[in-house]
Every structure is written in C-alpha cells, then in structure tokens.
Design a protein around this motif. Structure first.
Motif, PDB file in Angstrom:
ATOM      1  N   TYR A   8       0.677  -1.100  -0.128  1.00 40.09           N
ATOM      2  CA  TYR A   8      -0.033  -0.033  -0.133  1.00 40.09           C
ATOM      3  C   TYR A   8       0.761   1.438  -0.005  1.00 40.09           C
ATOM      4  N   GLN A   9       2.152   1.281  -0.145  1.00 43.08           N
ATOM      5  CA  GLN A   9       2.957   2.274   0.183  1.00 43.08           C
ATOM      6  C   GLN A   9       2.926   3.571  -0.731  1.00 43.08           C
ATOM      7  N   ALA A  10       2.502   3.332  -2.134  1.00 49.76           N
ATOM      8  CA  ALA A  10       2.133   4.504  -2.871  1.00 49.76           C
ATOM      9  C   ALA A  10       0.968   4.997  -2.523  1.00 49.76           C
ATOM     10  N   CYS A  11       0.042   4.513  -2.072  1.00 46.64           N
ATOM     11  CA  CYS A  11      -1.244   4.997  -1.570  1.00 46.64           C
ATOM     12  C   CYS A  11      -1.091   5.610  -0.027  1.00 46.64           C
ATOM     13  N   ILE A  12      -0.425   4.933   0.420  1.00 47.09           N
ATOM     14  CA  ILE A  12      -0.086   5.732   2.075  1.00 47.09           C
ATOM     15  C   ILE A  12       0.522   7.029   1.815  1.00 47.09           C
ATOM     16  N   ASP A  13       1.556   7.190   0.856  1.00 49.98           N
ATOM     17  CA  ASP A  13       2.080   8.598   0.772  1.00 49.98           C
ATOM     18  C   ASP A  13       1.329   9.219  -0.107  1.00 49.98           C
ATOM     19  N   ALA A  14       0.408   8.843  -0.953  1.00 54.34           N
ATOM     20  CA  ALA A  14      -0.583   9.960  -1.465  1.00 54.34           C
ATOM     21  C   ALA A  14      -1.627  10.349  -0.283  1.00 54.34           C
ATOM     22  N   CYS A  15      -1.839   9.524   0.690  1.00 58.18           N
ATOM     23  CA  CYS A  15      -2.662  10.005   1.563  1.00 58.18           C
ATOM     24  C   CYS A  15      -1.954  10.979   2.597  1.00 58.18           C
ATOM     25  N   ASN A  16      -0.743  10.685   2.847  1.00 59.83           N
ATOM     26  CA  ASN A  16      -0.164  11.506   3.870  1.00 59.83           C
ATOM     27  C   ASN A  16      -0.044  12.913   3.265  1.00 59.83           C
ATOM     28  N   ALA A  17       0.266  12.760   1.816  1.00 61.69           N
ATOM     29  CA  ALA A  17       0.454  14.203   1.359  1.00 61.69           C
ATOM     30  C   ALA A  17      -0.930  14.828   1.262  1.00 61.69           C
ATOM     31  N   CYS A  18      -2.169  14.112   1.227  1.00 62.64           N
ATOM     32  CA  CYS A  18      -3.275  14.838   0.882  1.00 62.64           C
ATOM     33  C   CYS A  18      -3.593  15.536   2.311  1.00 62.64           C
ATOM     34  N   LEU A  54      -7.220   8.124   8.521  1.00 63.37           N
ATOM     35  CA  LEU A  54      -7.544   6.565   8.999  1.00 63.37           C
ATOM     36  C   LEU A  54      -7.297   5.577   7.913  1.00 63.37           C
ATOM     37  N   ALA A  55      -7.459   5.867   6.696  1.00 57.08           N
ATOM     38  CA  ALA A  55      -6.953   5.064   5.651  1.00 57.08           C
ATOM     39  C   ALA A  55      -5.313   4.400   5.760  1.00 57.08           C
ATOM     40  N   VAL A  56      -4.711   5.462   5.932  1.00 54.35           N
ATOM     41  CA  VAL A  56      -3.219   5.514   6.228  1.00 54.35           C
ATOM     42  C   VAL A  56      -3.054   4.334   7.184  1.00 54.35           C
ATOM     43  N   GLY A  57      -3.657   4.719   8.492  1.00 54.07           N
ATOM     44  CA  GLY A  57      -3.459   3.485   9.309  1.00 54.07           C
ATOM     45  C   GLY A  57      -4.081   2.280   9.145  1.00 54.07           C
ATOM     46  N   ALA A  58      -5.065   1.924   8.314  1.00 49.01           N
ATOM     47  CA  ALA A  58      -5.627   0.602   7.974  1.00 49.01           C
ATOM     48  C   ALA A  58      -4.435   0.107   7.041  1.00 49.01           C
ATOM     49  N   MET A  59      -4.148   1.003   6.205  1.00 47.85           N
ATOM     50  CA  MET A  59      -3.094   0.180   5.106  1.00 47.85           C
ATOM     51  C   MET A  59      -1.755   0.003   6.057  1.00 47.85           C
ATOM     52  N   ALA A  60      -1.518   0.651   6.862  1.00 54.99           N
ATOM     53  CA  ALA A  60      -0.070   0.293   7.575  1.00 54.99           C
ATOM     54  C   ALA A  60      -0.382  -0.905   8.562  1.00 54.99           C
ATOM     55  N   ARG A  61      -1.510  -1.146   8.932  1.00 59.22           N
ATOM     56  CA  ARG A  61      -1.628  -2.375   9.775  1.00 59.22           C
ATOM     57  C   ARG A  61      -2.108  -3.494   8.601  1.00 59.22           C
ATOM     58  N   ASN A  62      -2.147  -3.319   7.505  1.00 56.29           N
ATOM     59  CA  ASN A  62      -2.785  -4.471   6.545  1.00 56.29           C
ATOM     60  C   ASN A  62      -4.131  -5.029   6.794  1.00 56.29           C
ATOM     61  N   SER A  63      -5.025  -3.966   7.373  1.00 56.36           N
ATOM     62  CA  SER A  63      -6.230  -4.498   7.746  1.00 56.36           C
ATOM     63  C   SER A  63      -7.122  -5.144   6.822  1.00 56.36           C
ATOM     64  N   GLU A  64      -7.960  -5.957   7.165  1.00 58.36           N
ATOM     65  CA  GLU A  64      -8.779  -6.373   6.178  1.00 58.36           C
ATOM     66  C   GLU A  64      -9.601  -5.363   5.628  1.00 58.36           C
ATOM     67  N   HIS A  68     -11.829  -0.887   2.044  1.00 65.49           N
ATOM     68  CA  HIS A  68     -12.997  -0.298   2.297  1.00 65.49           C
ATOM     69  C   HIS A  68     -12.751   1.067   2.827  1.00 65.49           C
ATOM     70  N   PHE A  69     -11.866   1.452   3.604  1.00 64.02           N
ATOM     71  CA  PHE A  69     -11.594   2.938   3.878  1.00 64.02           C
ATOM     72  C   PHE A  69     -11.060   3.433   2.624  1.00 64.02           C
ATOM     73  N   CYS A  70     -10.261   2.572   1.659  1.00 63.83           N
ATOM     74  CA  CYS A  70      -9.726   3.267   0.564  1.00 63.83           C
ATOM     75  C   CYS A  70     -10.691   3.794  -0.351  1.00 63.83           C
ATOM     76  N   ARG A  71     -11.684   3.015  -0.459  1.00 64.02           N
ATOM     77  CA  ARG A  71     -12.869   3.418  -1.438  1.00 64.02           C
ATOM     78  C   ARG A  71     -13.399   4.610  -1.056  1.00 64.02           C
ATOM     79  N   LEU A  72     -13.835   4.726   0.450  1.00 64.09           N
ATOM     80  CA  LEU A  72     -14.362   5.962   0.944  1.00 64.09           C
ATOM     81  C   LEU A  72     -13.400   7.280   0.943  1.00 64.09           C
TER      82      LEU A  72
END
Length: 111
Positions: A8-18, A54-64, A68-72
């Motif tokens: 998820y790293q690219a998405c995490i980076d985009a979320c943090n920048a956002c 919230l999405a960053v946290g879920a991705m960092a934990r590799n949450s199931e 869903h968080f990414c969609r929202l």
C-alpha cells in the motif's frame, strides 16, 4: 534487518500528502478575507484529512478493511478536490491536486 515493502506504500504516501495539503488549505481558508465563503471547503478539508489518516492506519496495519477505507477515502478526496477547484487560492489549487492524486491512488488500491 530485512523489511518487506508495504503493498500500500504508494497509496499511503498519497494519503499523507493529502492530509498535509488539506490541513494547509484549511489554515489558508481561515486567513481569507471572507472565511464564511470557504465554509464548505474547510469542512471537506477536515473530513478529507480525517479519512486519509484513517486509511493510512488501516493500510499500515494491512487491515482486512483497508480497501473499504480506501474506497471511502477516494470518494471524499474527490469531493474535496471538486470543492477546492471552485476557488483560485493557491492553497485550494494545491489541495485539489493532492486530493485528486490521493483519490486516484486509493481507487487503484480498491480495483
């Protein structure tokens, strides 16, 4: 020490920048001549920064639930980008760009 790259790293980076762009936009909106005219922009900035975090946290934990968080997150980012696009302030322009990039990255994680 060996580390495994987070898928998820690219998405995490985009979320943090956002998150940063939304917080900067919120602060910039408060300094405008008529902050009341920026109320929807500021409200979406807060919502967007919150869901991105919230999405960053879920991705960092590799949450199931990460997808869903990414969609929202993608939906909220797009709404924030569209609102910021109505304003020509530098902070709004930068926020809209970051939100669109984040929306795209989150959508890619869902698909």
């Amino acid at each position: 020490m060996t580390t495994t790259a987070n898928p998820y790293q690219a998405c995490i980076d985009a979320c943090n920048a956002c998150v940063i762009a939304c917080n900067e936009c919120f602060a910039g909106c408060l300094k405008e001549d008529d902050p009341k005219m920026m109320a929807r922009c500021m409200a979406l900035d807060v919502d967007c920064a919150a869901i991105c975090s919230l999405a960053v946290g879920a991705m960092a934990r590799n949450s199931e639930m990460a997808k869903h968080f990414c969609r929202l997150c993608s939906e909220v980012c797009l709404a924030c980008a569209n609102e910021c696009a109505h304003h020509q302030h530098d902070h709004c322009v930068r926020c809209a760009e970051a939100c669109r990039a984040c929306s795209k990255a989150c959508l890619a994680m869902v698909n």
